[in-house]
Design a protein around this motif. Structure first.
Motif, PDB file in Angstrom:
ATOM      1  N   VAL A 153       0.816  -1.217   0.000  1.00 38.37           N
ATOM      2  CA  VAL A 153       0.000   0.000   0.000  1.00 38.37           C
ATOM      3  C   VAL A 153       0.851   1.270   0.000  1.00 38.37           C
ATOM      4  N   ASP A 154       2.158   1.132  -0.275  1.00 41.25           N
ATOM      5  CA  ASP A 154       3.027   2.307  -0.450  1.00 41.25           C
ATOM      6  C   ASP A 154       2.897   2.788  -1.898  1.00 41.25           C
ATOM      7  N   LEU A 155       1.758   3.376  -2.207  1.00 39.14           N
ATOM      8  CA  LEU A 155       1.357   3.634  -3.585  1.00 39.14           C
ATOM      9  C   LEU A 155       2.079   4.829  -4.182  1.00 39.14           C
ATOM     10  N   VAL A 156       2.387   4.721  -5.481  1.00 39.49           N
ATOM     11  CA  VAL A 156       2.819   5.865  -6.282  1.00 39.49           C
ATOM     12  C   VAL A 156       1.685   6.142  -7.263  1.00 39.49           C
ATOM     13  N   PHE A 157       0.961   7.236  -7.028  1.00 39.25           N
ATOM     14  CA  PHE A 157      -0.142   7.590  -7.905  1.00 39.25           C
ATOM     15  C   PHE A 157       0.390   8.183  -9.202  1.00 39.25           C
ATOM     16  N   PRO A 158      -0.369   8.081 -10.284  1.00 42.43           N
ATOM     17  CA  PRO A 158       0.099   8.612 -11.563  1.00 42.43           C
ATOM     18  C   PRO A 158       0.361  10.118 -11.510  1.00 42.43           C
ATOM     19  N   VAL A 159       1.279  10.548 -12.351  1.00 46.84           N
ATOM     20  CA  VAL A 159       1.559  11.977 -12.514  1.00 46.84           C
ATOM     21  C   VAL A 159       0.250  12.704 -12.806  1.00 46.84           C
ATOM     22  N   GLY A 160       0.038  13.825 -12.148  1.00 46.69           N
ATOM     23  CA  GLY A 160      -1.164  14.616 -12.376  1.00 46.69           C
ATOM     24  C   GLY A 160      -2.316  14.305 -11.454  1.00 46.69           C
ATOM     25  N   THR A 161      -2.201  13.240 -10.636  1.00 46.92           N
ATOM     26  CA  THR A 161      -3.257  12.948  -9.671  1.00 46.92           C
ATOM     27  C   THR A 161      -3.353  14.081  -8.663  1.00 46.92           C
ATOM     28  N   SER A 162      -4.555  14.534  -8.390  1.00 47.75           N
ATOM     29  CA  SER A 162      -4.710  15.613  -7.419  1.00 47.75           C
ATOM     30  C   SER A 162      -4.499  15.088  -6.008  1.00 47.75           C
TER      31      SER A 162
END
Length: 532
Positions: A141-150
């Motif tokens: 659950v150490d997530l890297v959200f996509p570029v541009g995610t608010s």
């Protein structure tokens, strides 16, 4: 919704499924014995074997280096690759290729890899076999959200304060939700480990299966002076080989039996709960490739990156006298002495480091690498074309490769038992519990040595994070033919008990123990352990 069960300690399935619980079909057909998985057939005519040259993944250069550290950058992005001849497959990639670029690093030097996520889904990177601090290990659950995610969207779907973590306070090894990031993340690998064949792959909770199936895999090779001093094959005669099976739709797209085709919710359809098998065998991303080899020794670094497929690898024809495959290493690096095999059995996530002497074959021999656990087209893997010209070869395989530290069972301060099995309710579990982030099933002390005993119902390749281990026994007897040396993944056969000896060193924190059949893993066969 009547075909899903949502599991985990208060963890809800949210919006994008960024921190999804596990979906477990209640009516799944379970194989009670034998090898796991169900074949997913491609809709496109399969290409003839041995027509495509073997590709070798490019070695990634660091963007900069200093006195102690090498720095790398990798962009996770979609690429349309020609995997099947004449067709394009939309692939999730590290750096635009499948497999991703190879990192070749030195033991004792720190490596920092910055990943940039330009995919449409959150990701997590795990260095498989890495001796790694907890905050860079790729906790699911150490997530890297996509570029541009608010920030607002990320907060609602996986960052600190998210819905669904109530009641987890006070659990051993509680989840640090502050390790979630947007766009990029730098993973730090201190390099305190010996030379070995490692690999990196996605590890997001509930979605590891489709992520690896879609392409998020790459080699991470650790080298050191001890191994460099040996006269083993090197350069062009060292071949890293990623084995994977896949299936394709009629237009060449990747086929995967996801419960939700949009991958907003985890899980596979009922028939594939025990693992997904493809009908196309890929080596380094190419279907049934062929490689031209000299009449000389070659070092083959084999990785089984399949979701669920087991391989029994054998050369056809065998060289005169047999003993075609000389094993010099495994998951955790060199063995003390080479072991000769006519065939090797390799489960998902395992690595075998083999030397093959092609000078034992007559010039011009076509040597097939076979999978004796396969059938039909999946029985063949690739072809080696043995050259006809005379070549020089100063490589050898020494009778003694290294001196391994041997752990002593007398030093064990605890024995723990972990049962890998399907519950009566239909869940894939460890000790009858489906996975919940932050709920640790064990709390070994930093620096301690323990015996961990794994037992199974069906086939489960068991992977341990943080430290490699040594196999003590199978069913109370000697270790198996493929258990030598340091390992991080052990092939647990149906109704089998395996004991391993592990010492927990250097880094405290929450780590993972799980099945590496990715459909089992995604449907809850994971557990935390907290090193304290």
């Amino acid at each position: 919704m009547n075909r899903r069960r949502f599991l985990g300690a208060g963890v809800a399935l949210l919006g994008t499924g960024a921190l999804g619980a596990f979906a477990v079909p209640a009516t799944a057909r379970l194989l009670a014995e034998g090898r796991p998985g169900r074949l997913l057939r491609s809709e496109v005519p399969l290409p003839e074997a041995f027509q495509v040259p073997l590709p070798v993944p490019a070695v990634l250069a660091p963007v900069r280096s200093d006195a102690t550290t090498d720095y790398y950058e990798i962009t996770q992005k979609v690429a349309r690759l020609e995997i099947l001849p004449g067709l394009r497959t939309e692939t999730w990639t590290y750096g635009g290729s499948y497999p991703g670029p190879t990192l070749s690093v030195r033991s004792g030097r720190r490596t920092v890899v910055t990943h940039r996520n330009e995919l449409s889904v959150p990701t997590v990177v795990h260095l498989h076999g890495g001796h790694t601090p907890a905050d860079s290990d790729g906790y699911p659950v150490d997530l890297v959200f996509p570029v541009g995610t608010s920030a607002e969207h990320a907060a609602a779907h996986g960052m600190a304060g998210m819905e669904g973590t109530e009641g987890m306070e006070g659990m051993a090894g509680a989840v640090d939700l502050g390790r979630t990031t947007i766009g990029t993340r730098a993973y730090t690998y201190p390099g305190h480990q010996r030379a070995a064949t490692l690999w990196y792959h996605d590890h997001r909770m509930g979605f590891t299966g489709p992520a690896i199936w879609n392409g998020l895999t790459g080699f991470h090779l650790v080298r050191d002076d001890e191994e460099d001093a040996l006269p083993l094959p090197r350069g062009d005669r060292e071949l890293p080989l990623v084995l994977a099976d896949r299936a394709f739709t009629a237009d060449g797209s990747s086929a995967y039996p996801a419960l939700d085709p949009e991958l907003a919710a985890p899980g596979v359809t009922d028939d594939y709960m025990n693992g997904v098998l493809g009908d196309v065998i890929l080596v380094n991303g190419a279907p049934w490739p062929r490689a031209a080899v000299d009449r000389a020794r070659y070092r083959l670094r084999l990785l089984n990156a399949s979701n669920a497929r087991l391989y029994r690898l054998e050369l056809d024809p065998q060289p005169p006298g047999g003993d075609a495959l000389v094993q010099i290493g495994g998951d955790g690096g060199l063995l003390e002495e080479p072991i000769v095999h006519d065939a090797v059995e390799i489960a998902p996530a395992e690595r075998f480091d083999l030397v093959v002497d092609f000078s034992r074959y007559p010039p011009g021999t076509a040597v097939r690498l076979m999978n004796r656990f396969g059938g039909g087209r999946t029985e063949e893997v690739m072809l080696f074309d043995v050259g006809s010209r005379a070549v020089s070869d100063d490589s050898t395989v020494p009778e003694r490769l290294c001196t391994l530290e041997r752990l002593d069972a007398e030093d064990a301060v605890a024995t723990r038992v972990f049962g890998f099995r399907r519950s009566r309710g239909g869940d894939w579990t460890i000790n009858n519990r489906p996975y919940a982030p932050g709920r640790a099933l064990a709390g070994p002390a930093l620096g301690s040595t323990e015996i961990w005993r794994f037992f199974s119902d069906v086939h489960h390749p068991v992977h341990l994070h943080l430290n490699s281990f040594q196999v003590l026994s199978r069913n109370g007897g000697d270790p198996g033919a493929y258990d030598a040396g340091w390992k991080d993944t052990v092939d647990l056969r149906p109704a089998e008990a395996v004991e391993v000896l592990v010492r927990f060193t250097d880094y405290p924190g929450s780590y993972m123990l799980h099945c590496h059949n990715l459909e089992h893993e995604d449907m809850a066969m994971m557990a935390d352990f907290a090193v304290e």
